[in-house]
Design an enzyme around this catalytic site. Structure first.
Site, PDB file in Angstrom:
ATOM      1  N   SER A   1      52.712  73.646  69.098  1.00  0.00           N
ATOM      2  CA  SER A   1      52.496  72.350  68.536  1.00  0.00           C
ATOM      3  C   SER A   1      53.852  71.423  68.921  1.00  0.00           C
ATOM      4  O   SER A   1      54.731  72.016  69.496  1.00  0.00           O
ATOM      5  CB  SER A   1      52.431  72.279  66.928  1.00  0.00           C
ATOM      6  N   LYS A   2      53.770  70.351  68.455  1.00  0.00           N
ATOM      7  CA  LYS A   2      54.844  69.406  68.972  1.00  0.00           C
ATOM      8  C   LYS A   2      56.213  69.806  68.663  1.00  0.00           C
ATOM      9  O   LYS A   2      57.210  69.866  68.910  1.00  0.00           O
ATOM     10  CB  LYS A   2      54.511  67.947  68.245  1.00  0.00           C
ATOM     11  N   ARG A   3      56.246  70.565  67.244  1.00  0.00           N
ATOM     12  CA  ARG A   3      57.430  70.971  66.700  1.00  0.00           C
ATOM     13  C   ARG A   3      58.198  72.120  67.780  1.00  0.00           C
ATOM     14  O   ARG A   3      59.334  72.366  67.813  1.00  0.00           O
ATOM     15  CB  ARG A   3      57.444  71.515  65.574  1.00  0.00           C
TER      16      ARG A   3
END
Ligand code: GLU
Length: 477
Positions: free
Chosen positions: A246-248
């Site tokens: 994911s983006k994180r």
């Protein structure tokens, strides 16, 4: 059931079918790579289909970003990209075919009816079945909006997946899928099957988030009497912590890796190994990868992104890369380090090309290559301050001043005679090598990373070396 065993004489046709709603995701890039390798290795075709039927979310910019990403990554496709949206008429025709075969029916349930039916179905532990599936045509109301639904079967559905093995679902788990909405637009799974069939797709490699879609699609293939393609659903990429990417976890779009200075072939090799293996071989050229790629090497367990590994694989490809190409690729990076630098100048190009064989072994990305090369093009005079100026304290400038005429007099400017001259100088001065090495390095490179001094001098060339020495002698005395 139609045989899913592929006729071996049939040429392989694969595809990549992104939805143009963002950038080219790293997972999508890997999917494209697998399909590309499968096709290219077999002399088949690799096609591109833009799944742009969602008119709200699909954008031209996203399509462009995806095509640019694929182009940068070196994944060339055959023919023009197919727009799924352009095929809507054909999708409706396929629905008509299913209606004619009795495998689809018109359903006049309103949304409220459907919600109520779904409740009943849920309480009975099965998926929705429309009450309209078995009503005779004579009962159908005129001038009433309808959807066309697939007549779900009761038999188990088995997808023979090249990665997951045989995957089985109970028939009652599937509802009477809407194929055509009441506004006449086709739904996703119908469109995919129609397009894949019409494009002659023989093998579909994609993320395992589409596994359930495969079960739906397999039913549609079978109902139409079409041969199913070979399905291969690969586990999605996970982040370094083992969680779904994911983006994180940082960069997700392929262009971010380009902008970090990775080479396309480095990223291709890394993505290939992230989800596929061939013994314990780590490094592959394209020709090698194409020759040995097969679905049987696809891993069942999700690969974890590992940025150190990505850098080391890229470093390997940096070493293999052609020097002239690296020069072109690294030039914009150099411009970022030195304002106003003319990377088209003969001096810049000659110096970098002379040094490239060595420098490319010391960098894992183009960004690092530019840093390694910085001393070759940094602005002069080099201004040394603080710690960097220390090697030029004391009698260092005088030492440099005594070395300068000896270097100036050298008949042949190359690393071997330069090295010999430096040794002769330390002997004549009765000093250790460090005594002249440290100030000379500071004068020539300003303390930037740089390899062996005599090589540094060869690459910089006589004039530049003498000039940089003179600059520091001037400052020091
Ligand atoms: N458009 C789908 C996606 O971007 C892929 C569909 C497919 O490969 O069948 O996830």
């Amino acid at each position: 059931m139609v045989s899913r065993v592929q006729n071996t004489t049939q040429p392989i046709v694969t595809r990549f079918a992104p939805s143009p709603t963002g950038y080219l995701h790293i997972g999508g890039a890997r999917t494209a790579l697998f399909n590309w390798l499968l096709a290219r290795g077999a002399g088949g075709k690799f096609l591109l289909r833009i799944e742009d039927t969602d008119r709200q979310r699909s954008t031209e910019d996203a399509t462009r970003a995806i095509l640019d990403g694929l182009t940068w990554l070196g994944l060339d496709w055959d023919g023009a990209p197919v727009s799924q949206n352009a095929n809507v008429r054909r999708h409706a025709e396929v629905v008509d075919e299913l209606l004619a075969k009795g495998r689809a029916f018109r359903c006049y349930m309103t949304e409220e009816d459907a919600a109520a039916e779904r409740q009943v179905a849920f309480s009975e532990g099965r998926a929705l079945r429309s009450p309209w599936r078995d009503r005779p045509g004579s009962e159908t109301p005129a001038d009433t909006p309808f959807t066309v639904r697939f007549r779900a079967g009761d038999d188990d559905i088995i997808v023979e997946d090249a990665v997951q093995g045989d995957v089985r679902w109970k028939g009652k788990e599937f509802d009477d899928l809407v194929l055509l909405r009441s506004d006449g637009t086709p739904t996703y799974n119908l469109a995919v099957v129609a397009d894949d069939h019409d494009m002659g797709i023989t093998h579909i490699v994609r993320g395992d988030d589409h596994l359930v879609n495969a079960a739906r699609q397999a039913q549609i293939y079978d109902a139409l009497g079409w041969q199913r393609p070979v399905f291969a659903h690969v586990p999605l990429i996970h982040g370094p912590d083992g969680k779904k990417l994911s983006k994180r976890h940082g960069a997700l779009g392929i262009e971010a890796y380009r902008d970090l200075g990775y080479l396309p072939e480095g990223l291709r090799n890394y993505l290939l190994r992230l989800g596929w293996s061939h013994g314990d071989q780590e490094y592959f050229t394209d020709a090698e990868a194409q020759a040995v790629f097969s679905l049987s090497g696809l891993n069942k367990a999700p690969g974890r992104l590992d940025f150190d590994k990505m850098a080391s694989v890229n470093a390997h490809h940096m070493k293999l890369a052609d020097n002239a190409r690296l020069l072109e690729l690294v030039s914009p990076w150099c411009e970022k380090l030195a304002e106003g630098l003319d990377t088209g100048s003969t001096a810049f190009r000659a110096r970098l090309l002379a040094a490239m064989d060595v420098l490319k072994t010391r960098a894992s990305t183009l960004a690092e290559l530019a840093e390694q090369a910085y001393f070759l093009f940094r602005p002069v005079p080099i201004v040394l301050e603080g710690k960097a100026a220390k090697p030029l304290n004391g009698d260092a400038p005088e030492l440099l001043a005594r070395l300068l005429p000896r270097l100036e007099a050298l008949p042949h400017w190359a690393s071997a005679p330069l090295h010999a001259e430096l040794e002769a100088f330390t002997e004549a001065e009765s000093i250790g090598f460090g005594k002249i090495g440290a100030p000379l390095r500071a004068a020539l490179t300003g303390g930037a990373p740089a390899p062996d001094l005599s090589l540094v001098m060869e690459w910089l060339g006589r004039d530049e070396v003498l000039r940089r020495m003179a600059d520091q002698i001037k400052t020091g005395v």
